[in-house]
Design a protein around this motif. Sequence first.
Motif, PDB file in Angstrom:
ATOM      1  N   LEU B 120      52.928  34.796  36.669  1.00  0.00           N
ATOM      2  CA  LEU B 120      52.277  35.540  37.750  1.00  0.00           C
ATOM      3  C   LEU B 120      52.935  36.889  37.938  1.00  0.00           C
ATOM      4  O   LEU B 120      54.128  37.046  37.709  1.00  0.00           O
ATOM      5  CB  LEU B 120      52.395  34.771  39.080  1.00  0.00           C
ATOM      6  N   GLY B 121      52.144  37.854  38.352  1.00  0.00           N
ATOM      7  CA  GLY B 121      52.674  39.121  38.806  1.00  0.00           C
ATOM      8  C   GLY B 121      52.444  39.236  40.308  1.00  0.00           C
ATOM      9  O   GLY B 121      51.601  38.529  40.878  1.00  0.00           O
ATOM     10  N   PHE B 122      53.201  40.093  40.954  1.00  0.00           N
ATOM     11  CA  PHE B 122      53.054  40.292  42.399  1.00  0.00           C
ATOM     12  C   PHE B 122      53.017  41.780  42.700  1.00  0.00           C
ATOM     13  O   PHE B 122      53.787  42.554  42.121  1.00  0.00           O
ATOM     14  CB  PHE B 122      54.244  39.653  43.144  1.00  0.00           C
ATOM     15  N   ASP B 123      52.125  42.175  43.583  1.00  0.00           N
ATOM     16  CA  ASP B 123      52.145  43.535  44.095  1.00  0.00           C
ATOM     17  C   ASP B 123      51.792  43.471  45.576  1.00  0.00           C
ATOM     18  O   ASP B 123      51.741  42.379  46.153  1.00  0.00           O
ATOM     19  CB  ASP B 123      51.208  44.463  43.291  1.00  0.00           C
ATOM     20  N   LYS B 124      51.493  44.606  46.186  1.00  0.00           N
ATOM     21  CA  LYS B 124      51.284  44.564  47.640  1.00  0.00           C
ATOM     22  C   LYS B 124      50.000  43.836  48.027  1.00  0.00           C
ATOM     23  O   LYS B 124      49.816  43.456  49.182  1.00  0.00           O
ATOM     24  CB  LYS B 124      51.330  45.971  48.249  1.00  0.00           C
ATOM     25  N   LYS B 125      49.106  43.610  47.057  1.00  0.00           N
ATOM     26  CA  LYS B 125      47.892  42.827  47.347  1.00  0.00           C
ATOM     27  C   LYS B 125      48.110  41.339  47.128  1.00  0.00           C
ATOM     28  O   LYS B 125      47.168  40.546  47.258  1.00  0.00           O
ATOM     29  CB  LYS B 125      46.736  43.312  46.470  1.00  0.00           C
ATOM     30  N   GLY B 126      49.309  40.945  46.733  1.00  0.00           N
ATOM     31  CA  GLY B 126      49.586  39.523  46.545  1.00  0.00           C
ATOM     32  C   GLY B 126      49.856  39.170  45.104  1.00  0.00           C
ATOM     33  O   GLY B 126      50.330  40.001  44.320  1.00  0.00           O
ATOM     34  N   ALA B 127      49.557  37.923  44.750  1.00  0.00           N
ATOM     35  CA  ALA B 127      49.848  37.418  43.408  1.00  0.00           C
ATOM     36  C   ALA B 127      48.632  37.583  42.504  1.00  0.00           C
ATOM     37  O   ALA B 127      47.498  37.570  42.965  1.00  0.00           O
ATOM     38  CB  ALA B 127      50.232  35.948  43.494  1.00  0.00           C
ATOM     39  N   TYR B 128      48.892  37.733  41.223  1.00  0.00           N
ATOM     40  CA  TYR B 128      47.791  37.779  40.249  1.00  0.00           C
ATOM     41  C   TYR B 128      48.272  37.166  38.938  1.00  0.00           C
ATOM     42  O   TYR B 128      49.474  37.096  38.684  1.00  0.00           O
ATOM     43  CB  TYR B 128      47.279  39.205  40.049  1.00  0.00           C
ATOM     44  N   ALA B 129      47.308  36.723  38.136  1.00  0.00           N
ATOM     45  CA  ALA B 129      47.632  36.047  36.885  1.00  0.00           C
ATOM     46  C   ALA B 129      48.079  37.042  35.829  1.00  0.00           C
ATOM     47  O   ALA B 129      47.447  38.081  35.649  1.00  0.00           O
ATOM     48  CB  ALA B 129      46.401  35.287  36.397  1.00  0.00           C
ATOM     49  N   LEU B 130      49.144  36.722  35.125  1.00  0.00           N
ATOM     50  CA  LEU B 130      49.490  37.448  33.914  1.00  0.00           C
ATOM     51  C   LEU B 130      48.877  36.697  32.733  1.00  0.00           C
ATOM     52  O   LEU B 130      48.674  35.493  32.802  1.00  0.00           O
ATOM     53  CB  LEU B 130      51.016  37.517  33.750  1.00  0.00           C
ATOM     54  N   ARG B 131      48.613  37.415  31.668  1.00  0.00           N
ATOM     55  CA  ARG B 131      47.989  36.781  30.500  1.00  0.00           C
ATOM     56  C   ARG B 131      48.945  36.841  29.316  1.00  0.00           C
ATOM     57  O   ARG B 131      49.033  37.871  28.655  1.00  0.00           O
ATOM     58  CB  ARG B 131      46.684  37.487  30.170  1.00  0.00           C
TER      59      ARG B 131
END
Lengths: 236, 236
Positions: B120-131
């Motif tokens: 997972l990656g994280f930024d100010k919008k929250g978590a997102y999937a890494l591929r």
Amino acid sequence: MTATDSQPPAKPAPKDPWTLPDVSGLVVGVLGGTGDQGRGLAYRLARAGQKVIIGSRTAERARTAAEELGEGVEGADNAECARRSDIVIVAVPWEGHADTLRSLRDELVGKLVVDCVNPLGFDKKGAYALRPEEGSAAEQAAALLPDSRVTAAFHHLSAVLLRDPEIDEISTDVMVLGEVRADCEIVQALAARIPGMRGVFAGRLRNAHQVESLVANLISVNRRYKAHAGVRLTDI
Amino acid sequence: MTATDSQPPAKPAPKDPWTLPDVSGLVVGVLGGTGDQGRGLAYRLARAGQKVIIGSRTAERARTAAEELGEGVEGADNAECARRSDIVIVAVPWEGHADTLRSLRDELVGKLVVDCVNPLGFDKKGAYALRPEEGSAAEQAAALLPDSRVTAAFHHLSAVLLRDPEIDEISTDVMVLGEVRADCEIVQALAARIPGMRGVFAGRLRNAHQVESLVANLISVNRRYKAHAGVRLTDI
């Protein structure tokens, strides 16, 4: 300085995430409403009291399917279905997804679009996730419909259970994704119209791919356990 | 031709998918066992009666964490943890995933490896999937460990719930992925050792990405509903 000065400005109480709007008066269109998933959703929503119009490439095909569904469902061609609906569920096959949305761009301006398409491939080992260039079917919809309010939901429902008139309750959660809270809440409320279902906010559109793709796993589960598996989220 | 001739050869009855092997005698290693997820899993499995060894880069750190956990958990460096275990759970951070597995290739030969890493990656919008290049963390593990038996499971468990000694049951399903049925069934049986959990076969490794990434959605759910959300599969 008085005691009042030292108090921070009154903050509104955090909103209860289960308080959802009344959507009973909204007209729901289902593009691809003659397919298995579309017919199932149309039937279930109409049975719950929602006004539903199913869309197909030809009005005649849609009308025939609507008559079979009963529950006051109407049929129309896709353009009329989109124009007359407040909420438009996109339940077309993945292969026709981009073309259908591109052709309905004008009719879908301002509409709340709910993408429920699962881009999957199949081979002899079973189902697997396809990866749309935009990241997901929902993000493709958002890219093609910049003037619509695009959300994603209703990915994990079994068409077999949806269509079975003997079944009164479908015990499952509907994961709803989108960028705008108010739009997601309308879709959550729509899901909650169907007995047994909850609509649960589950993130932004950039996290739609895994929700769409999880259907490949549910297909494996169904095969192993001879079931029509769905998803419940625990601890909420 | 007699009546018997026309009967097809006797087919073995289909195996009950809930009949799982006895895994109570197997030693479970947890690589990355000093992290939140690793400690939580180690604690829960040991409390269920499993022999557990947690691994860390240094034996000392692992031993300190093991003492804190109690329940007979032992600590060792990653290599010893892998060597002494029958089942090796990979709970390292995604950033160290490839390097850790590459360095343990010899120790992991023939072992049942259970990858539970969520890229997972994280930024100010929250978590997102890494591929991951290989498709998923689990497929990366399979590529790096050609002589191990790689599966994927335990992605959706809340470390907070796992670690809370007041909680006796964790009501959730563990989706288990892999290529070999017997290996998946061992992992399913291991999950089922923890009260409240079921281990459910949920497809091949090529469908691991969406299972790993779904954690990004659970993080959104947790934030909205102030919860420690997990997943249950319905109708099974």
